[in-house]
Structure formats: structure tokens, C-alpha cells
Design a protein around this motif. Structure first.
Motif, mmCIF file in Angstrom:
data_model
loop_
_atom_site.group_PDB
_atom_site.id
_atom_site.type_symbol
_atom_site.label_atom_id
_atom_site.label_comp_id
_atom_site.label_asym_id
_atom_site.label_seq_id
_atom_site.Cartn_x
_atom_site.Cartn_y
_atom_site.Cartn_z
ATOM 1 N N ARG A 82 0.844 -1.218 0.000
ATOM 2 C CA ARG A 82 0.000 0.000 0.000
ATOM 3 C C ARG A 82 0.871 1.257 0.000
ATOM 4 N NH1 ARG A 82 -3.282 -3.020 3.717
ATOM 5 N NH2 ARG A 82 -2.239 -1.983 5.478
ATOM 6 N N LEU A 83 1.948 1.210 0.785
ATOM 7 C CA LEU A 83 2.859 2.359 0.838
ATOM 8 C C LEU A 83 3.473 2.627 -0.530
ATOM 9 C CD1 LEU A 83 4.618 4.509 2.171
ATOM 10 C CD2 LEU A 83 6.188 2.682 2.887
ATOM 11 N N MET A 84 3.948 1.598 -1.223
ATOM 12 C CA MET A 84 4.598 1.780 -2.513
ATOM 13 C C MET A 84 3.630 2.303 -3.570
ATOM 14 S SD MET A 84 7.684 1.300 -2.027
ATOM 15 C CE MET A 84 8.127 1.517 -3.737
ATOM 16 N N LYS A 85 2.395 1.804 -3.536
ATOM 17 C CA LYS A 85 1.395 2.300 -4.498
ATOM 18 C C LYS A 85 1.099 3.786 -4.258
ATOM 19 C CE LYS A 85 -1.044 -2.053 -5.441
ATOM 20 N NZ LYS A 85 -2.324 -2.793 -5.304
ATOM 21 N N THR A 86 0.951 4.147 -2.989
ATOM 22 C CA THR A 86 0.688 5.555 -2.652
ATOM 23 C C THR A 86 1.873 6.430 -3.036
ATOM 24 O OG1 THR A 86 -0.693 4.850 -0.789
ATOM 25 C CG2 THR A 86 0.075 7.139 -0.789
ATOM 26 N N LEU A 87 3.085 5.940 -2.791
ATOM 27 C CA LEU A 87 4.286 6.703 -3.123
ATOM 28 C C LEU A 87 4.401 6.926 -4.626
ATOM 29 C CD1 LEU A 87 6.929 7.978 -2.091
ATOM 30 C CD2 LEU A 87 8.016 5.745 -2.400
ATOM 31 N N LEU A 88 4.146 5.895 -5.405
ATOM 32 C CA LEU A 88 4.199 6.039 -6.871
ATOM 33 C C LEU A 88 3.170 7.045 -7.362
ATOM 34 C CD1 LEU A 88 4.672 2.309 -7.972
ATOM 35 C CD2 LEU A 88 6.339 4.171 -8.188
ATOM 36 N N LEU A 89 1.976 6.995 -6.769
ATOM 37 C CA LEU A 89 0.934 7.956 -7.139
ATOM 38 C C LEU A 89 1.359 9.376 -6.784
ATOM 39 C CD1 LEU A 89 -1.956 8.438 -8.172
ATOM 40 C CD2 LEU A 89 -2.745 8.123 -5.822
ATOM 41 N N ALA A 90 1.959 9.555 -5.606
ATOM 42 C CA ALA A 90 2.397 10.887 -5.172
ATOM 43 C C ALA A 90 3.474 11.438 -6.101
ATOM 44 C CB ALA A 90 2.919 10.817 -3.738
ATOM 45 N N ILE A 91 4.423 10.588 -6.478
ATOM 46 C CA ILE A 91 5.508 11.033 -7.364
ATOM 47 C C ILE A 91 4.974 11.386 -8.746
ATOM 48 C CG2 ILE A 91 7.607 10.281 -8.551
ATOM 49 C CD1 ILE A 91 8.268 8.593 -6.077
#
Length: 402
Positions: A352-361
């Protein structure tokens, strides 16, 4: 009667002297208070229409002077600077005056949500005030150009000469005292309207750019500090979800700031387009006038210095915001997510963290670029191109004169 900026808690904003002069001396552009009476609003609209008529009358008289001297390049260009400035401010000031309620709502939103108060972030506020000082000095240069137009009526009176303060031609006799006094007063009023509009809007534009840039810097600083703090907590079971929550909060704040930035561009886009579109031609004509007759162009030397300084300062601020907003994606990437993954033992939370991080970037990769009607960006590179264009036009004019 006149709108006075306040913080969200009702505290009055300390206005810089150019903005204070803009508020008090330029009733065409500055909005009224929310509780203004219908009579005050009626007078405000009447004053706008009357001011528009005065500007039209000045446009007509200066254009007549240019047409009468169309066979004499030197005489035409004597009137050229004031005419170009007059047309530019006619478009900018009365467009703003027509939509001053929208301008007031923008200011209210800015001071309530974006403005960085001294009590909350004293160091950042002090840095912003320091960076505004060149803009204040630039405003002083603009106001210095008024000196000749304030002194000129007295000189004309002592010499018993009845001529307008600008190069103008009227199709009627202006020597009767009532007509001449009315013309001189209208000349002075137009001069103050031009100067307060230029210096006041420069200061507001610079303030918004600096405070908006400060908000992005605070957002980046908070994300880094929150991520560093997570790495020192004892309980590491929910560390990935906690970083994800902080990233989501940062994304929401980033979206809010971008939404304000889009409102900012909508408010200033047309006036920036007009200002920079006229800049190359104006600097060219001003430079030619000073070059051909420097002793009679003392006031215009101040205007040239102020105009070049204004363009460079605003362009530099625009480039600063571009750079800061372009760093947002890097800030998300550099939030120590890899160390958090090492500490976290929850695979689903890590995903979940990685998906959110990719979306933020991915959603923060496009920097905010303030533009003039999407035609050109407000940046140092664009300003330098305009100055190069002005230099080319100046060279062409001097060659035509020879």
C-alpha cells in the motif's frame, strides 16, 4: 469603504508602502469592503466609468499628436513612451477594475490560506520580507518618474505657458483657465493611476509568489521531518501505514496549493500578458528617447531602470517557484521509504505504501509555471528573451534615424 486585507483570525495585514499607496490612491483597481453600501458601490462604478473616459480622452489626444508628426520619427517617438504606457495601463487597470470583486476574493483567499504570518514562521517571514526589498526599491524608482510631472505645472505657471504635461494634441483651445486646469489635473491623476497600478501590482504579484513558494517549502520540510521522525519510533509494527498516511496528507496539501496556484494564474494571466507584450516595444522606445535627447528624458531614465529591474525580479521569482514545485516529486522519493520498508514486517502495508508513493511522485512531477495567457512563462529565461528583443528593436530604430 476600501477593502483592507486581514488574516483568517481577523488580524490586519501590515501592508508594504507600495501596496498601501495602491490601495489609497487607485480607486479604479482596488475593491471595496464587503459591507460597502449600495451608494458607495454606485459611486465606485461611476468613478470607474469616469476614469475610463479620462483615459480614452488621453489616448485620443496622444494618438492625434503621433498622427500629426507621422513624418518626423523623432517627434513621434517623443510621444511613444507615454502612449504605450497609457494603452498598457488602460487595458490592465480597467480590466482589473471591472472584475475587482473577483480580485478581492482572490486576496481574501491568499491572506487566509497562503500568507505566512510572522507569528507562525518568523524566520521564513523575515526571509520573504528581505526578498521583497528590491521590489520596494523598484517601486521607488517608478514613483520618482512622477517628480517631473508634479513640478512641470509649477514651471509652466511661472513661465505663463499652457501646455499639457504629456505630448498631446487637442482639437480645441485648451488655454481658457477652467479647461487648462481640468486637463492638468486629469494628467496628474492619470500619472498617479499608472504608477500605483504598476508598483502596486508588482508588489502583490511578488508577495503571492514568495508566500506560495514558502508554502511549498514548508510542505517539503514537514514531509522530511515526519519521515525522519518515523525512523526513530520504538513501535515499528505500523510504520509503513504511518508513512503512507503522511504522504497522503502531503499530497492533499500539494493539491490545495496547486489549486490556489491555478486561481492565481487565472487572476493575473491577462494582465501579465499585456505587461510583458508591451515591454519590448516600450523599452525600445524609451531607450531611443533617452539616446536621442538624454537631458530632456530624465524621468524616463528612472522608468527604464525600474522596468528592467521589475522584469528581472518578477522573472526570477517565477523561476524560483518553478524550481521549488519541480522538487516536490524528488521530496516524495527521498522520504526514506526504503528504510521504512526494511523496518516494517507487514507485506500488505508495504505494498500500500509503494502504491501511494508512486501515485504521489507521478502526480507532482509537473511544476507550476505562471504564464501570460499560456503564451509565455513568467521566468528569468523568458525575461531575458524579451530584453534581447528590445535591444534588437532599439538597434533597428537607431539605424533608421541615421
Amino acid at each position: 469603504m476600501l477593502y483592507r486585507p486581514r488574516l483568517e483570525n481577523g488580524k490586519l495585514i501590515p501592508l508594504s508602502w507600495p501596496v498601501a499607496a495602491y490601495r489609497l490612491l487607485n480607486h479604479v483597481c482596488w475593491p471595496l469592503q464587503d459591507d460597502a453600501s449600495w451608494l458607495q458601490r454606485l459611486f465606485d462604478r461611476f468613478f470607474w466609468a469616469f476614469g475610463f473616459f479620462i483615459f480614452m480622452q488621453h489616448n485620443d489626444a496622444e494618438l492625434r499628436y503621433i498622427i500629426r508628426n507621422n513624418n518626423n520619427l523623432d517627434e513621434m517617438l517623443i510621444c511613444g513612451p507615454t502612449y504605450l504606457i497609457l494603452v498598457e495601463i488602460h487595458l490592465r487597470a480597467f480590466q482589473l477594475g471591472l472584475k475587482k470583486e473577483a480580485f478581492k476574493r482572490f486576496l481574501q483567499n491568499f491572506y487566509a490560506e497562503i500568507y505566512i504570518d510572522q507569528s507562525s514562521h518568523s524566520k521564513l517571514y523575515a526571509n520573504i520580507q528581505k526578498r521583497l526589498r528590491p521590489i520596494w526599491f523598484n517601486s521607488l524608482l517608478y514613483f520618482s518618474t512622477l517628480s517631473s510631472y508634479v513640478i512641470m505645472p509649477l514651471i509652466n505657471y511661472l513661465n505663463n505657458v499652457k501646455v499639457p504635461l504629456y505630448k498631446m494634441y487637442y482639437p480645441f483651445d485648451i488655454t481658457p483657465n477652467p479647461i487648462y486646469v481640468a486637463i492638468v489635473l486629469s494628467n496628474i491623476w492619470v500619472g498617479f493611476t499608472v504608477i500605483t497600478m504598476v508598483s502596486g501590482e508588482d508588489n502583490i504579484l511578488s508577495e503571492v509568489l514568495l508566500h506560495l513558494n514558502g508554502r511549498f517549502l514548508l510542505l517539503q520540510q514537514k514531509l522530511r521531518q515526519d519521515a525522519d521522525r518515523l525512523l526513530h519510533i520504538v513501535d515499528e509494527r505500523n510504520i509503513a501505514d504511518e508513512l503512507r498516511r503522511q504522504i497522503i496528507e502531503a499530497v492533499e496539501e500539494n493539491v490545495r496549493l496547486y489549486k490556489f496556484a491555478e486561481d492565481f494564474e487565472r487572476e493575473f494571466s491577462f494582465r501579465l500578458f499585456v505587461s510583458l507584450s508591451f515591454s519590448a516595444g516600450l523599452l525600445c522606445v524609451l531607450g531611443f528617447k533617452v539616446y536621442t535627447n538624454p537631458m530632456a528624458s530624465f524621468g524616463f531614465i528612472f522608468w527604464i531602470c525600474a522596468k528592467i529591474m521589475e522584469m528581472i525580479l518578477v522573472g526570477q521569482l517565477g523561476s524560483t517557484v518553478i524550481y521549488t514545485t519541480n522538487e516536490m516529486s524528488s521530496t516524495f522519493y527521498e522520504c526514506n521509504w526504503e528504510l521504512v520498508l526494511l523496518k516494517s514486517g507487514d507485506t500488505k502495508s508495504n505494498v500500500r505504501l509503494m502504491k501511494t508513493l508512486l501515485l504521489a511522485i507521478s502526480t507532482s512531477q509537473k511544476p507550476f509555471v505562471l504564464t501570460g495567457f499560456k503564451y509565455f512563462s513568467i521566468s528569468l529565461a523568458a525575461v531575458l528573451k524579451i530584453l534581447q528583443g528590445a535591444g534588437s528593436y532599439f538597434t533597428f530604430l537607431t539605424s533608421m534615424r541615421k
